[in-house]
Design an enzyme around this catalytic site. Sequence first.
Site, PDB file in Angstrom:
ATOM      1  N   MET A 175      23.751  53.494  57.563  1.00 34.75           N
ATOM      2  CA  MET A 175      24.246  53.620  58.940  1.00 34.75           C
ATOM      3  C   MET A 175      23.667  52.497  59.795  1.00 34.75           C
ATOM      4  O   MET A 175      23.589  52.608  61.020  1.00 34.75           O
ATOM      5  CB  MET A 175      23.851  54.986  59.510  1.00 34.75           C
ATOM      6  CG  MET A 175      24.513  56.125  58.741  1.00 34.75           C
ATOM      7  SD  MET A 175      24.732  57.606  59.718  1.00 34.75           S
ATOM      8  CE  MET A 175      23.044  58.051  60.024  1.00 34.75           C
ATOM      9  N   GLU A 202      13.314  47.578  55.415  1.00 30.56           N
ATOM     10  CA  GLU A 202      12.897  47.327  54.024  1.00 30.56           C
ATOM     11  C   GLU A 202      13.319  48.445  53.070  1.00 30.56           C
ATOM     12  O   GLU A 202      13.479  48.207  51.868  1.00 30.56           O
ATOM     13  CB  GLU A 202      11.377  47.137  53.950  1.00 30.56           C
ATOM     14  CG  GLU A 202      10.889  45.827  54.540  1.00 30.56           C
ATOM     15  CD  GLU A 202      11.319  44.599  53.748  1.00 30.56           C
ATOM     16  OE1 GLU A 202      11.509  44.710  52.529  1.00 30.56           O
ATOM     17  OE2 GLU A 202      11.488  43.530  54.368  1.00 30.56           O
ATOM     18  N   HIS A 262      16.195  50.089  53.113  1.00 30.64           N
ATOM     19  CA  HIS A 262      17.567  49.731  52.704  1.00 30.64           C
ATOM     20  C   HIS A 262      17.546  48.546  51.743  1.00 30.64           C
ATOM     21  O   HIS A 262      18.262  48.520  50.747  1.00 30.64           O
ATOM     22  CB  HIS A 262      18.414  49.348  53.925  1.00 30.64           C
ATOM     23  CG  HIS A 262      18.587  50.447  54.936  1.00 30.64           C
ATOM     24  ND1 HIS A 262      18.242  50.289  56.247  1.00 30.64           N
ATOM     25  CD2 HIS A 262      19.069  51.700  54.821  1.00 30.64           C
ATOM     26  CE1 HIS A 262      18.514  51.400  56.915  1.00 30.64           C
ATOM     27  NE2 HIS A 262      19.012  52.276  56.064  1.00 30.64           N
ATOM     28  N   GLY A 276      18.254  56.783  48.888  1.00 30.90           N
ATOM     29  CA  GLY A 276      16.807  56.939  48.978  1.00 30.90           C
ATOM     30  C   GLY A 276      16.323  58.366  48.806  1.00 30.90           C
ATOM     31  O   GLY A 276      16.966  59.318  49.273  1.00 30.90           O
ATOM     32  N   LYS A 331      13.822  59.352  50.265  1.00 31.18           N
ATOM     33  CA  LYS A 331      13.326  59.718  51.597  1.00 31.18           C
ATOM     34  C   LYS A 331      14.184  60.855  52.172  1.00 31.18           C
ATOM     35  O   LYS A 331      13.686  61.769  52.806  1.00 31.18           O
ATOM     36  CB  LYS A 331      13.379  58.473  52.488  1.00 31.18           C
ATOM     37  CG  LYS A 331      13.654  58.714  53.929  1.00 31.18           C
ATOM     38  CD  LYS A 331      12.453  58.476  54.770  1.00 31.18           C
ATOM     39  CE  LYS A 331      12.635  58.738  56.227  1.00 31.18           C
ATOM     40  NZ  LYS A 331      13.929  59.079  56.712  1.00 31.18           N
TER      41      LYS A 331
END
Length: 281
Positions: free
Chosen positions: A36, A41, A43, A154, A156
């Site tokens: 988005m 870093e 990405h 990710g 995350k």
Amino acid sequence: MFYLLNILIQMKIILNNYDLSKTLGPFNDIGFVPTMGGIHEGHISLIEKSIKSNKKTIVSIFVNPRQFNSVKDFNSYPANIKKDLAILKKIKRLDFVYIPKFKDVYENKKKPEIKIKKKFKVLCAKFRKGHFEGVLDVMIRLTKLVKPKKIFMGKKDFQQLYLVKNFIENEFNTKVIGCRTIRNRNKLALSSRNFLLKQSELNDVEKISKNFLNLKNKIKYTKNINQFLKKTKKDFEKFFNIKIEYLENRNTNDLSLSNKYNGSKIFLAYYYKSVRLIDNF
Ligand code: AMP
């Protein structure tokens, strides 16, 4: 000569679906990194993984309104296409950036059939109603348009990765690859939402994050981990003046609550002022 070579291998920016299908048509080994924007870093690590394992790599930048459950959150999302392109252009061997408009992604008016099982309506699915339905909808649409061999996402956003992987690998001949969380030198997970914070606020969040990460050691020999986290949640809210949505230890295989250290992660979502941050460790 070098200048010429540089132009020839320059990243191509694709702004509509006609150009997308014309450009990607000849390729069948495409790695895809949906984002988005607010490129950081985290990405870039996904993009580099894709470049290593696919012949062609495409990044998309699309702030998907249908996955926001608050207009305010959508409007304040830190988009900056010019800055993003300047960063992406520096990545060697990144082939394409796709920046669609709403009508490109949603040109097919028919909504895909999406049902998230009750047992997965926990964590972000519980607190952001309709969020993952929006994420899955856009991921189905983007996968149909890009036709990637692999999608890189990710850890995350672990629950997002979990749900998208289940859904996409069931429906398409596409693999979804989970990639490790990139943190700054103070261990704060990188996030586009960090751009919403001033330096002094970032320092605050780094301190808070360090305390959260320390919990991983603390629960190693704790018997009832989730009871401990419940108490910690209250203590941290008071001490750091934050609003914690959830702080839970869950099994990484099925997202169920777990009191075991092994095979699980601590999942966290909280508001620092009006900025919502998530992490897992
Ligand atoms: P977003 O632009 O926030 O939607 O994120 C796009 C992709 O980057 C998602 O698959 C995220 O999980 C991934 N991502 C975001 N932050 C990080 C990070 N710190 N480390 C690794 N991947 C990340």
